[in-house]
Structures are given as structure tokens and as C-alpha cells.
Design an enzyme around this catalytic site. Structure first.
Site, mmCIF file in Angstrom:
data_model
loop_
_atom_site.group_PDB
_atom_site.id
_atom_site.type_symbol
_atom_site.label_atom_id
_atom_site.label_comp_id
_atom_site.label_asym_id
_atom_site.label_seq_id
_atom_site.Cartn_x
_atom_site.Cartn_y
_atom_site.Cartn_z
ATOM 1 N N GLY A 1 0.824 -1.203 0.000
ATOM 2 C CA GLY A 1 0.000 0.000 0.000
ATOM 3 C C GLY A 1 0.857 1.252 0.000
ATOM 4 O O GLY A 1 0.626 2.165 0.793
ATOM 5 N N GLY A 2 1.824 1.312 -0.917
ATOM 6 C CA GLY A 2 2.820 2.374 -0.858
ATOM 7 C C GLY A 2 2.654 3.520 -1.833
ATOM 8 O O GLY A 2 3.551 4.363 -1.920
ATOM 9 N N VAL B 1 -2.936 -7.851 -2.324
ATOM 10 C CA VAL B 1 -2.309 -8.283 -1.068
ATOM 11 C C VAL B 1 -3.105 -9.377 -0.364
ATOM 12 O O VAL B 1 -2.573 -10.052 0.531
ATOM 13 C CB VAL B 1 -2.087 -7.094 -0.110
ATOM 14 C CG1 VAL B 1 -1.132 -6.085 -0.719
ATOM 15 C CG2 VAL B 1 -3.415 -6.431 0.278
ATOM 16 N N TYR C 1 -13.176 -3.136 11.025
ATOM 17 C CA TYR C 1 -11.870 -2.470 11.042
ATOM 18 C C TYR C 1 -11.163 -2.693 12.384
ATOM 19 O O TYR C 1 -9.977 -3.031 12.428
ATOM 20 C CB TYR C 1 -12.066 -0.978 10.780
ATOM 21 C CG TYR C 1 -10.776 -0.208 10.603
ATOM 22 C CD1 TYR C 1 -10.021 -0.341 9.439
ATOM 23 C CD2 TYR C 1 -10.326 0.664 11.582
ATOM 24 C CE1 TYR C 1 -8.839 0.369 9.268
ATOM 25 C CE2 TYR C 1 -9.146 1.383 11.421
ATOM 26 C CZ TYR C 1 -8.408 1.228 10.264
ATOM 27 O OH TYR C 1 -7.236 1.926 10.103
ATOM 28 N N ALA C 2 -11.908 -2.523 13.485
ATOM 29 C CA ALA C 2 -11.318 -2.722 14.816
ATOM 30 C C ALA C 2 -10.853 -4.158 14.992
ATOM 31 O O ALA C 2 -9.785 -4.412 15.564
ATOM 32 C CB ALA C 2 -12.332 -2.353 15.898
ATOM 33 N N LYS D 1 -7.566 -4.675 13.087
ATOM 34 C CA LYS D 1 -6.397 -4.045 13.698
ATOM 35 C C LYS D 1 -6.040 -4.682 15.043
ATOM 36 O O LYS D 1 -4.864 -4.781 15.399
ATOM 37 C CB LYS D 1 -6.635 -2.544 13.849
ATOM 38 C CG LYS D 1 -6.762 -1.814 12.510
ATOM 39 C CD LYS D 1 -5.565 -2.060 11.604
ATOM 40 C CE LYS D 1 -5.630 -1.266 10.320
ATOM 41 N NZ LYS D 1 -4.438 -1.471 9.463
ATOM 42 N N ARG E 1 0.149 5.901 -1.964
ATOM 43 C CA ARG E 1 -0.540 7.122 -1.522
ATOM 44 C C ARG E 1 -0.482 7.245 -0.003
ATOM 45 O O ARG E 1 -0.174 6.296 0.706
ATOM 46 C CB ARG E 1 -2.010 7.109 -1.953
ATOM 47 C CG ARG E 1 -2.248 7.096 -3.441
ATOM 48 C CD ARG E 1 -3.733 7.162 -3.771
ATOM 49 N NE ARG E 1 -4.451 6.002 -3.234
ATOM 50 C CZ ARG E 1 -5.786 5.917 -3.148
ATOM 51 N NH1 ARG E 1 -6.528 6.933 -3.527
ATOM 52 N NH2 ARG E 1 -6.357 4.843 -2.672
#
Length: 251
Positions: A12-13, A64, A155-156, A159, A15
Site C-alpha cells: 500500500g505504498g 495483497v 476495522y477494529a 487491527k 498514496r
């Protein structure tokens, strides 16, 4: 330049935070490959900008979420540059929605992109790192792993999984000269957070003791610390870079 001669890969490089990380690693002397999903124009612009500045950078298009793709990316980087010394798992998405209305695709897309990709690339890279007996793994978490936000169950969860995964592999890999750490950003000025920031406006800054949003360079500096040889005695740690957001007590 302390990373002179080192080889780095950033997912994810193209932006936002990812681009800031690419720039920081290259600026410190590393050869940097980065993975992008579909925005070839943005990826090409990063490569052109870095090469103009005298840095060795290459872009690789890949999904990915795919284990086969991750294996191929690592193999291609090793074939091109001889090693893989630094891995930064930065790729991530949000697909917010309240639990009662979240569909299965919203859940799975976030888990696969944010968490499964970390497994994919870590497993592929650590084989090479173990043979080298050297490596630096930096995974991207979020303060969302600790601070509850309605509509971000997927999302939580992703992560929180990244943080647990990071601590576990840190114990497995330490004896091979490989460290594994994570960076947990707060509110950072990027395309991904733009909608949230616009909706909340000044209220967000009132909750941050530093009274400002973070910049991609703030996160890149934390990644740079973990990537350097001077951090060799630091592993399994989660560094919050949030301007004090998670300290609480500010109004």
C-alpha cells in the site's frame, strides 16, 4: 544514511501514509519496492519522483489478499535486489457500517486486506529473513484497536488482530535476529480519513492533546525507527502515534 544497502518492501505504498513511508525509507538509503492495488498513475508518479531524487524504488502491482501474490512479490524483490531486510505491512481499507446492517463482503474485504495480507507477506518474507538471520517487520495497526468507534467492528477486529499477530511472531522470530513491531496511527490527514475529518470537523482536534491531525510523515518517522538497526532490542511493541488521542481526559 543508516539504511544504506538495505532492501525494504512496503504494501500500500502509492498514496498517503504508505507513500510517506516509501519516501522515508528511501531517504535513509534503502532500496524500496512497494505494492499497489490498482492506481498505476499514482504508483508511477511515486517512482518517478523518487528516481528524480536519486533513490532506487520500484512499484509492483498485486492483490495483497492473495497468498500466491505475496509469495511472488517477495521472490521478485529478492531476485532483483538479493534480500528482503525490511517489511512494512501498510495496505488497508475501511468499509464502515453498523453491525446490524454490515454485509458479509464488508466484513471479509476488511479482514482480508488489513489482516490476512499481513500473514501473507510476513510468512513469505520471514523465510528469507530467517536464512539471513536479520529482518525488521513493521505492521500497521490503528488506535481503533483500543478505542471503540460505532460502525467499525470489521476495522477494529482487523487491527486488534494485527496487534496480537505482531506480538506472537515477535516471540517466534527474535532468536533469528528479526524484530516485529506495529505502529498505531490516530487521525492522519490522508484520502482514507478525509470523509471522517470533514464530517467531524473541529470536534476531532478538540479530542487530541496536540490539537492537530497527524501527517503521513509522523507515521513514517515511527516506521523508520523500527526499521533501523538501532532498534534491535525493541520487539513486540505497539507504538501509538496519535497526538495523545488515546490518553483521554481532554475536552
Amino acid at each position: 544514511m543508516s539504511l544504506e544497502g538495505r532492501v525494504a518492501l512496503v504494501t500500500g505504498g502509492s498514496r498517503g501514509i504508505g507513500r510517506g513511508i516509501v519516501e522515508a525509507l528511501a531517504g535513509d538509503g534503502a532500496k524500496v519496492a512497494f505494492v499497489y492495488n490498482s492506481n498505476s498513475a499514482a504508483a508511477d508518479e511515486v517512482v518517478a519522483s523518487m528516481k528524480e531524487a536519486g533513490h532506487e524504488v520500484m512499484a509492483i502491482q498485486a492483490d495483497v489478499r492473495s497468498k500466491d501474490a505475496a509469495d511472488k512479490v517477495i521472490a521478485d524483490v529478492v531476485e532483483a535486489w538479493g534480500s528482503i531486510d525490511i517489511l512494512v505491512n501498510n495496505a488497508g481499507i475501511i468499509r464502515d457500517g453498523l453491525l446490524a446492517m454490515m454485509d458479509a463482503d464488508q466484513w471479509q474485504d476488511v479482514i482480508d486486506t488489513n489482516l490476512t495480507s499481513v500473514f501473507n507477506f510476513c510468512q513469505a518474507a520471514t523465510r528469507q529473513m530467517m536464512s539471513q538471520r536479520y529482518g525488521r517487520i513493521i505492521n500497521m495497526s490503528s488506535v481503533a484497536a483500543d478505542v471503540s468507534n460505532p460502525g467499525q467492528a470489521n476495522y477494529a477486529a482487523s487491527k486488534g488482530g494485527v496487534e496480537g499477530f505482531t506480538r506472537c511472531i515477535a516471540t517466534e522470530l527474535a532468536r533469528r535476529g528479526i524484530t516485529a513491531n506495529a505502529v498505531a496511527p490516530g487521525f492522519i490527514e490522508t484520502d482514507m480519513t478525509q470523509a471522517v475529518v470533514e464530517a467531524a470537523g473541529k470536534e476531532i482536534k478538540k479530542k487530541i492533546p496536540c490539537r492537530r491531525l497527524g501527517l503521513p510523515s509522523d507515521i513514517a518517522n515511527a516506521v523508520l525507527f523500527f526499521a533501523q538497526e538501532s532498534s534491535s532490542y525493541v520487539t513486540g511493541q505497539i507504538m501509538k502515534v496519535d497526538g495523545g488521542l488515546t490518553l483521554g481526559g481532554i475536552s
